[in-house]
Design a protein around this motif. Structure first.
Motif, PDB file in Angstrom:
ATOM      1  N   ASP A 182      62.169  52.136  81.993  1.00 25.82           N
ATOM      2  CA  ASP A 182      62.046  52.423  80.564  1.00 25.82           C
ATOM      3  C   ASP A 182      61.162  53.650  80.380  1.00 25.82           C
ATOM      4  OD1 ASP A 182      61.866  52.490  77.853  1.00 25.82           O
ATOM      5  OD2 ASP A 182      61.163  50.423  77.592  1.00 25.82           O
ATOM      6  N   LYS A 183      61.781  54.803  80.169  1.00 24.56           N
ATOM      7  CA  LYS A 183      61.050  56.061  80.062  1.00 24.56           C
ATOM      8  C   LYS A 183      60.147  56.101  78.826  1.00 24.56           C
ATOM      9  CE  LYS A 183      63.430  57.845  83.541  1.00 24.56           C
ATOM     10  NZ  LYS A 183      63.677  56.876  84.560  1.00 24.56           N
ATOM     11  N   LYS A 184      60.378  55.222  77.858  1.00 23.48           N
ATOM     12  CA  LYS A 184      59.540  55.199  76.655  1.00 23.48           C
ATOM     13  C   LYS A 184      58.123  54.722  76.973  1.00 23.48           C
ATOM     14  CE  LYS A 184      63.394  54.409  73.467  1.00 23.48           C
ATOM     15  NZ  LYS A 184      63.972  53.481  72.455  1.00 23.48           N
ATOM     16  N   ASN A 185      57.956  54.102  78.127  1.00 21.92           N
ATOM     17  CA  ASN A 185      56.628  53.647  78.533  1.00 21.92           C
ATOM     18  C   ASN A 185      55.781  54.766  79.122  1.00 21.92           C
ATOM     19  OD1 ASN A 185      56.933  50.934  77.774  1.00 21.92           O
ATOM     20  ND2 ASN A 185      57.971  50.425  79.700  1.00 21.92           N
ATOM     21  N   VAL A 186      56.332  55.987  79.145  1.00 22.60           N
ATOM     22  CA  VAL A 186      55.599  57.149  79.655  1.00 22.60           C
ATOM     23  C   VAL A 186      55.415  58.128  78.496  1.00 22.60           C
ATOM     24  CG1 VAL A 186      55.546  58.980  81.378  1.00 22.60           C
ATOM     25  CG2 VAL A 186      56.704  56.811  81.900  1.00 22.60           C
ATOM     26  N   TYR A 187      54.152  58.443  78.158  1.00 26.49           N
ATOM     27  CA  TYR A 187      53.905  59.271  76.981  1.00 26.49           C
ATOM     28  C   TYR A 187      52.584  60.025  77.123  1.00 26.49           C
ATOM     29  CZ  TYR A 187      51.030  55.171  75.971  1.00 26.49           C
ATOM     30  OH  TYR A 187      50.122  54.133  76.079  1.00 26.49           O
ATOM     31  N   GLU A 188      52.468  61.145  76.390  1.00 23.91           N
ATOM     32  CA  GLU A 188      51.217  61.897  76.340  1.00 23.91           C
ATOM     33  C   GLU A 188      50.288  61.190  75.358  1.00 23.91           C
ATOM     34  OE1 GLU A 188      48.069  64.438  76.276  1.00 23.91           O
ATOM     35  OE2 GLU A 188      49.133  64.000  74.413  1.00 23.91           O
ATOM     36  N   VAL A 189      49.069  60.932  75.777  1.00 26.35           N
ATOM     37  CA  VAL A 189      48.184  60.020  75.048  1.00 26.35           C
ATOM     38  C   VAL A 189      47.839  60.501  73.644  1.00 26.35           C
ATOM     39  CG1 VAL A 189      47.199  58.974  77.131  1.00 26.35           C
ATOM     40  CG2 VAL A 189      46.163  61.051  76.192  1.00 26.35           C
ATOM     41  N   ASN A 190      47.830  61.815  73.432  1.00 29.82           N
ATOM     42  CA  ASN A 190      47.497  62.358  72.109  1.00 29.82           C
ATOM     43  C   ASN A 190      48.713  62.910  71.376  1.00 29.82           C
ATOM     44  OD1 ASN A 190      44.662  61.861  72.307  1.00 29.82           O
ATOM     45  ND2 ASN A 190      44.495  63.631  73.674  1.00 29.82           N
ATOM     46  N   GLY A 191      49.888  62.695  71.955  1.00 28.28           N
ATOM     47  CA  GLY A 191      51.094  63.217  71.337  1.00 28.28           C
ATOM     48  C   GLY A 191      51.205  64.724  71.415  1.00 28.28           C
ATOM     49  N   ASN A 192      50.461  65.345  72.331  1.00 25.63           N
ATOM     50  CA  ASN A 192      50.452  66.805  72.435  1.00 25.63           C
ATOM     51  C   ASN A 192      51.675  67.325  73.190  1.00 25.63           C
ATOM     52  OD1 ASN A 192      47.949  67.292  71.156  1.00 25.63           O
ATOM     53  ND2 ASN A 192      46.854  66.715  73.025  1.00 25.63           N
ATOM     54  N   LYS A 193      52.132  68.487  72.784  1.00 20.53           N
ATOM     55  CA  LYS A 193      53.131  69.204  73.545  1.00 20.53           C
ATOM     56  C   LYS A 193      52.424  70.025  74.620  1.00 20.53           C
ATOM     57  CE  LYS A 193      56.544  69.607  69.825  1.00 20.53           C
ATOM     58  NZ  LYS A 193      57.369  70.550  69.012  1.00 20.53           N
ATOM     59  N   ILE A 194      53.128  70.280  75.717  1.00 20.67           N
ATOM     60  CA  ILE A 194      52.538  71.048  76.813  1.00 20.67           C
ATOM     61  C   ILE A 194      52.485  72.519  76.421  1.00 20.67           C
ATOM     62  CG2 ILE A 194      52.782  71.714  79.231  1.00 20.67           C
ATOM     63  CD1 ILE A 194      54.253  69.072  79.679  1.00 20.67           C
ATOM     64  N   THR A 195      51.269  73.048  76.385  1.00 18.79           N
ATOM     65  CA  THR A 195      51.077  74.463  76.083  1.00 18.79           C
ATOM     66  C   THR A 195      50.159  75.077  77.126  1.00 18.79           C
ATOM     67  OG1 THR A 195      49.137  74.096  74.677  1.00 18.79           O
ATOM     68  CG2 THR A 195      51.301  73.988  73.606  1.00 18.79           C
ATOM     69  N   LYS A 196      50.122  76.408  77.162  1.00 17.80           N
ATOM     70  CA  LYS A 196      49.374  77.110  78.194  1.00 17.80           C
ATOM     71  C   LYS A 196      47.868  77.039  77.981  1.00 17.80           C
ATOM     72  CE  LYS A 196      53.119  80.348  79.159  1.00 17.80           C
ATOM     73  NZ  LYS A 196      53.553  81.772  79.207  1.00 17.80           N
ATOM     74  N   GLN A 197      47.413  76.903  76.745  1.00 16.61           N
ATOM     75  CA  GLN A 197      45.997  77.020  76.450  1.00 16.61           C
ATOM     76  C   GLN A 197      45.284  75.682  76.258  1.00 16.61           C
ATOM     77  OE1 GLN A 197      44.480  79.927  76.697  1.00 16.61           O
ATOM     78  NE2 GLN A 197      46.452  80.874  77.141  1.00 16.61           N
TER      79      GLN A 197
END
Length: 422
Positions: A182-197
């Protein structure tokens, strides 16, 4: 058949034991010929007892003292153990074609940065995906995701460093996600998108209570404002004797993976107004290599004072080979096949400094010496297949790609019987 340490120890004392028996027999024979009477008396017993006690005391002293002086031997490949890669420098090898690769589809992994997904960015050839690293004298075990995820249950893995560290972090998540139903059980804890900075990214595998975190700390030491009365060209002072203030977030990790190197260049330091500082003094003439060594020594002292080696496994990845060319090293030509020779890119002064600093540390740190293996892979860089194709890139790697091999080796360390610190 393995020889136990006790048998080895007794082997050292067999000559003393034989000598003791020989002396005893000779003395006993003397009783008849020389009419020595003391062996039949209390005095004889005392002599025999004293000699026995002396031999026993020497034996105990050997057992107690000598283990403390066993030499510490550090290997920059995979340490010796009973696992399949145990008696081998896993970083000495070659790339072999393998149609079972890649390990995942980046387009199906939400944590693979679009800028590194070369296929999604219209790279047409796929041969760069079909290579497996083969050490000279051993094999890297194939990943058993069921076993891996179970071993990592309840753990926290932290990557700290520059954008190459972020690439390895993304690769690790994508690899591990292939074993999650279940891939929904894997998530970024703050809902952030991956950015360079962004300075912190944390992905949680909730069904496993597993965290994979990334902290952006390109120098590992603390940047700060220029001191008063500094020359106008100094905009920022890199404090080589102070750890990055974000380092306090790394302490309770079960696995720590560090890197640094790509920002230690004149274009990213001096040309941007960054200069070195030690204590309260600017070091305007300090060479970059000397500053890097000072920063690494600061990191080493922090690790020795802060990290509990009984809990945390520490790794430091060496400098990742780039393939810029041209007189000013500003030309990026990605090949269709790996180079057959390293062309001198298997060595780096930054890698040499990492190895030397780690060698003198008081806690165990494993060097992931990836510089030689990356030197061949002129075919695996992002090139113009990024989210900004107008700016070619011969430093970063496509995903899937070379960073997956770093993680295969890292996971092999963590799962090997004698090297599992988790």
């Amino acid at each position: 058949m393995q020889v136990g340490p006790n048998n080895v120890l007794l082997g050292h004392f067999r000559p003393f034991y034989t000598m003791f028996l020989s002396i005893s027999k000779k003395i006993m024979k003397m009783k008849g010929h020389c009419k020595i009477w003391f062996f039949e008396s209390v005095g004889g017993a005392v002599v025999i007892g004293s000699l026995s006690s002396f031999i026993f005391a020497v034996l105990c002293a050997y057992v107690y003292v000598f283990p403390k002086f066993q030499p510490v031997i550090r290997d920059y490949g995979v340490p010796e153990s009973s696992d399949p890669i145990g008696r081998c420098n896993v970083f000495d090898g070659k790339w072999m074609p393998d149609q079972s690769y890649p390990l995942y589809n980046a387009s199906e992994c939400p944590f693979a940065e679009r800028g590194f997904d070369c296929l999604a960015n219209r790279r047409r050839d796929k041969d760069y995906l079909k290579w497996r690293w083969k050490p000279r004298n051993c094999e890297i075990p194939r990943l058993n995701m069921t076993e891996i995820l179970e071993e990592l249950r309840g753990k926290r893995i932290v990557f700290a460093g520059d954008s190459l560290s972020r690439t390895q972090w993304e690769s690790m998540i994508c690899i591990l996600m292939t074993g999650v139903e279940d891939k929904k059980n894997v998530y970024e804890v703050n809902g952030n998108k991956i950015t360079k900075q962004i300075r912190f990214l944390g992905v949680r595998f909730s069904s496993l209570d597993l965290s994979i975190d990334f902290y952006r700390s390109v120098f590992l030491v603390q940047p700060g404002p220029a001191p008063r009365r500094a020359p106008k060209r100094v905009k920022t002072a890199l404090k080589l004797d102070k750890m990055d203030d974000i380092s306090k977030e790394w302490i309770d990790a079960d696995v720590l993976v560090f890197n640094s190197g790509h920002w230690w260049t004149p274009s990213k330091l001096f040309e941007m107004g960054w200069y070195f500082q030690v204590g309260g003094s600017l070091k305007l003439g300090m060479p970059i290599s000397s500053a890097f060594r000072t920063a690494l020594e600061t990191w080493a002292a922090w690790a020795e004072a802060t990290i509990n080696p009984n809990r945390t496994s520490v790794f430091f990845r060496t400098f990742e080979s780039s393939h810029w060319s041209g007189q000013n090293r500003n030309s990026c030509k990605v090949t269709r096949q790996p180079w057959s020779k390293t062309r001198g890119r298997d060595r780096s002064q930054f890698s040499d400094i990492v190895i030397k600093v780690v060698k003198n540390m008081a806690i165990p740190v494993t060097v992931l010496h990836v510089t030689p293996m990356g030197a061949f892979r002129s075919d695996a860089h992002v090139g113009t297949w990024s989210d900004n194709p107008s700016v070619p890139d011969c430093s970063h790697w496509c995903l899937p790609g070379v960073p997956d091999t770093w993680n295969e080796i890292l996971l092999s360390y963590l799962l090997s019987e004698n090297e599992l610190y988790l």
